[in-house]
Write a protein that holds these residues in place. Structure first.
Motif, PDB file in Angstrom:
ATOM      1  N   ILE A 110       0.834  -1.208   0.000  1.00  0.00           N
ATOM      2  CA  ILE A 110       0.000   0.000   0.000  1.00  0.00           C
ATOM      3  C   ILE A 110       0.867   1.256   0.000  1.00  0.00           C
ATOM      4  O   ILE A 110       0.665   2.167  -0.811  1.00  0.00           O
ATOM      5  CB  ILE A 110      -0.952  -0.011   1.208  1.00  0.00           C
ATOM      6  CG1 ILE A 110      -2.015  -1.097   1.043  1.00  0.00           C
ATOM      7  CG2 ILE A 110      -1.626   1.349   1.369  1.00  0.00           C
ATOM      8  CD1 ILE A 110      -2.805  -1.372   2.307  1.00  0.00           C
ATOM      9  N   SER A 114       1.201   3.614  -3.263  1.00  0.00           N
ATOM     10  CA  SER A 114       0.655   4.956  -3.040  1.00  0.00           C
ATOM     11  C   SER A 114       1.712   6.032  -3.271  1.00  0.00           C
ATOM     12  O   SER A 114       1.419   7.094  -3.832  1.00  0.00           O
ATOM     13  CB  SER A 114       0.111   5.063  -1.619  1.00  0.00           C
ATOM     14  OG  SER A 114      -0.908   4.111  -1.397  1.00  0.00           O
ATOM     15  N   THR A 115       2.944   5.766  -2.841  1.00  0.00           N
ATOM     16  CA  THR A 115       4.025   6.732  -3.074  1.00  0.00           C
ATOM     17  C   THR A 115       4.261   6.925  -4.564  1.00  0.00           C
ATOM     18  O   THR A 115       4.418   8.058  -5.041  1.00  0.00           O
ATOM     19  CB  THR A 115       5.308   6.251  -2.388  1.00  0.00           C
ATOM     20  OG1 THR A 115       5.068   6.074  -0.988  1.00  0.00           O
ATOM     21  CG2 THR A 115       6.423   7.265  -2.569  1.00  0.00           C
ATOM     22  N   ALA A 118       1.379   8.966  -6.020  1.00  0.00           N
ATOM     23  CA  ALA A 118       1.455  10.372  -5.602  1.00  0.00           C
ATOM     24  C   ALA A 118       2.529  11.122  -6.392  1.00  0.00           C
ATOM     25  O   ALA A 118       2.312  12.264  -6.829  1.00  0.00           O
ATOM     26  CB  ALA A 118       1.739  10.445  -4.099  1.00  0.00           C
ATOM     27  N   LEU A 136      -9.471   7.429  -8.338  1.00  0.00           N
ATOM     28  CA  LEU A 136      -9.081   7.066  -6.978  1.00  0.00           C
ATOM     29  C   LEU A 136     -10.194   7.358  -5.979  1.00  0.00           C
ATOM     30  O   LEU A 136     -10.460   6.561  -5.058  1.00  0.00           O
ATOM     31  CB  LEU A 136      -7.808   7.815  -6.575  1.00  0.00           C
ATOM     32  CG  LEU A 136      -6.521   7.424  -7.309  1.00  0.00           C
ATOM     33  CD1 LEU A 136      -5.393   8.375  -6.936  1.00  0.00           C
ATOM     34  CD2 LEU A 136      -6.129   5.994  -6.981  1.00  0.00           C
ATOM     35  N   TRP A 140     -12.176   4.656  -3.634  1.00  0.00           N
ATOM     36  CA  TRP A 140     -12.226   4.870  -2.188  1.00  0.00           C
ATOM     37  C   TRP A 140     -13.668   4.883  -1.686  1.00  0.00           C
ATOM     38  O   TRP A 140     -13.965   4.423  -0.578  1.00  0.00           O
ATOM     39  CB  TRP A 140     -11.516   6.185  -1.874  1.00  0.00           C
ATOM     40  CG  TRP A 140     -11.294   6.427  -0.414  1.00  0.00           C
ATOM     41  CD1 TRP A 140     -11.338   5.514   0.607  1.00  0.00           C
ATOM     42  CD2 TRP A 140     -10.971   7.670   0.182  1.00  0.00           C
ATOM     43  NE1 TRP A 140     -11.061   6.120   1.809  1.00  0.00           N
ATOM     44  CE2 TRP A 140     -10.830   7.450   1.575  1.00  0.00           C
ATOM     45  CE3 TRP A 140     -10.776   8.959  -0.314  1.00  0.00           C
ATOM     46  CZ2 TRP A 140     -10.511   8.466   2.469  1.00  0.00           C
ATOM     47  CZ3 TRP A 140     -10.445   9.974   0.571  1.00  0.00           C
ATOM     48  CH2 TRP A 140     -10.320   9.717   1.940  1.00  0.00           C
ATOM     49  N   SER A 198      -7.229   0.306  -0.356  1.00  0.00           N
ATOM     50  CA  SER A 198      -6.499   1.179   0.572  1.00  0.00           C
ATOM     51  C   SER A 198      -5.632   2.212  -0.125  1.00  0.00           C
ATOM     52  O   SER A 198      -5.340   3.269   0.457  1.00  0.00           O
ATOM     53  CB  SER A 198      -5.615   0.326   1.495  1.00  0.00           C
ATOM     54  OG  SER A 198      -6.374  -0.658   2.160  1.00  0.00           O
ATOM     55  N   VAL A 199      -5.184   1.939  -1.334  1.00  0.00           N
ATOM     56  CA  VAL A 199      -4.251   2.830  -2.020  1.00  0.00           C
ATOM     57  C   VAL A 199      -4.817   4.234  -2.236  1.00  0.00           C
ATOM     58  O   VAL A 199      -4.085   5.224  -2.065  1.00  0.00           O
ATOM     59  CB  VAL A 199      -3.799   2.193  -3.354  1.00  0.00           C
ATOM     60  CG1 VAL A 199      -3.255   3.241  -4.312  1.00  0.00           C
ATOM     61  CG2 VAL A 199      -2.750   1.127  -3.086  1.00  0.00           C
ATOM     62  N   ALA A 202      -4.215   6.666   0.822  1.00  0.00           N
ATOM     63  CA  ALA A 202      -2.801   6.949   1.050  1.00  0.00           C
ATOM     64  C   ALA A 202      -2.213   7.775  -0.084  1.00  0.00           C
ATOM     65  O   ALA A 202      -1.424   8.704   0.150  1.00  0.00           O
ATOM     66  CB  ALA A 202      -2.029   5.638   1.224  1.00  0.00           C
ATOM     67  N   ALA A 203      -2.571   7.466  -1.331  1.00  0.00           N
ATOM     68  CA  ALA A 203      -2.016   8.187  -2.474  1.00  0.00           C
ATOM     69  C   ALA A 203      -2.462   9.645  -2.481  1.00  0.00           C
ATOM     70  O   ALA A 203      -1.644  10.563  -2.698  1.00  0.00           O
ATOM     71  CB  ALA A 203      -2.436   7.505  -3.776  1.00  0.00           C
ATOM     72  N   GLU A 251      -2.622   2.588   8.110  1.00  0.00           N
ATOM     73  CA  GLU A 251      -2.781   1.386   7.296  1.00  0.00           C
ATOM     74  C   GLU A 251      -2.553   0.118   8.114  1.00  0.00           C
ATOM     75  O   GLU A 251      -3.189  -0.914   7.876  1.00  0.00           O
ATOM     76  CB  GLU A 251      -1.824   1.425   6.103  1.00  0.00           C
ATOM     77  CG  GLU A 251      -2.122   2.532   5.102  1.00  0.00           C
ATOM     78  CD  GLU A 251      -3.516   2.453   4.515  1.00  0.00           C
ATOM     79  OE1 GLU A 251      -4.093   1.340   4.509  1.00  0.00           O
ATOM     80  OE2 GLU A 251      -4.038   3.489   4.072  1.00  0.00           O
TER      81      GLU A 251
END
Length: 324
Positions: A110, A114-115, A118, A136, A140, A198-199, A202-203, A251
């Motif tokens: 995740i 996500s990094t 982003a 996204l 979500w 979940s991504v 976080a993203a 997370e």
């Protein structure tokens, strides 16, 4: 008759109306407390809804509480017997290990994915960035049970799209393959589902943090000949370290206590291959009617999560103190 003259006003005299009375100290105290009084009902309701179940589960974990006690009441206190029974069982430790593996795999995927998303959002054009952020947000917003049901259809053995695509690209061994009958395959499907859900959070959170970093820092680093990885390691990550720590903690909580996806897809099966601590607690209470033992598992789950998160928070605060 003498003429009566009205009293004259001196030049420069203040003709403003009398000042209102000064607000008393009691009124000031009420005005200051008013915001807290407004949110008090919501806070009280939240505390009750969160704290009461935890305290009730803790109480039951120290009692002999089964079907008979559920119906007629009068549960007897047995001290730490339920915890001794759990800690002496090999199955419990196998579930704990599986839960840690499950959490580690999901959280690493995740945060890593996500990094990357982003960083990509920062470099995309306006239209593509808006389109990707909209996708996204829709992912979500998808309800958990609805998304889990869709994944059931996708991975069906005969009518599923995944098997059909794999066979079309040349993997004939997936013709009629049953993903939900194999423990490793089921584990993998659940990982894909949880990571997919979940991504987005976080993203988008990391993207919001990236937009706060001054562009001049990146330009200076590139002028000095720094590559992409060096820029991330020396500029992006140090600045966003608190945000990375927060997202990782959130997370960990989300994945560690994950229950609906696992239960809907296979109820912790096959052969317990996807049974984590929350599922294990529910299965004990539901199948064996051991509400006392299930409550003990739930309390131990809370304790494990608390210890892990407190350790992560202390490490984050220590790192922040060293940086300052």
């Amino acid at each position: 008759m003498p003429t009566v003259h009205a009293p004259t006003r001196e030049a420069g005299a203040d003709h403003r109306p009398a000042t209102p009375p000064v607000i008393r100290a009691g009124g000031r105290r009420i005005s200051r407390a008013w915001p807290y009084l407004l949110i008090a009902p919501a806070v009280a309701g939240g505390v009750f809804l969160l704290l009461y179940p935890l305290l009730r589960a803790a109480l039951i974990s120290f009692q002999h509480f089964r079907m008979g006690e559920l119906i007629r009441g009068g549960a007897a206190f047995i001290g730490l017997d339920n915890y001794r029974e759990l800690l002496a069982a090999g199955e419990f430790w196998a579930v704990v290990l599986r839960t840690f593996v499950w959490t580690a795999i999901n959280v690493v995927l995740i945060v890593g994915i996500s990094t990357g998303i982003a960083l990509m959002l920062v470099r995309l054009g306006r239209r593509m960035r808006t389109a990707l952020m909209s996708v996204l947000a829709l992912v979500w917003a998808t309800p958990i049970i609805a998304a889990t049901t869709v994944f059931q259809w996708l991975f069906q053995s005969r009518l599923g799209i995944v098997n059909w695509l794999l066979v079309r690209v040349g993997f004939d061994s997936f013709e009629g393959y049953s993903w939900f009958a194999n423990g490793t395959a089921m584990f993998g499907v659940l990982v894909v589902l949880v990571v997919w859900q979940s991504v987005p959070f976080a993203a988008l959170t990391l993207y919001a943090g990236l937009t706060t970093i001054p562009v001049e820092l990146y330009e200076s680093a590139r002028l000095d000949g720094a590559g992409g990885w060096q820029v991330f390691r020396q500029i992006t990550f140090p600045i966003l370290r608190p945000m990375f720590a927060l997202i990782t903690s959130l997370e960990v909580i989300w994945v560690f206590k994950c229950f609906p996806q696992i239960w809907v897809l296979g109820q912790g099966g096959p052969d317990g291959a996807t049974t984590t601590l929350p599922v294990y607690a529910f299965k004990i209470a539901r199948a064996l009617h051991r509400y006392d033992l299930g409550s003990a598992v739930a309390i131990l789950t809370v304790v494990i999560l608390t210890v892990a998160l407190v350790g992560n928070l202390r490490r984050m605060l220590k790192q922040e103190g060293a940086d300052t």
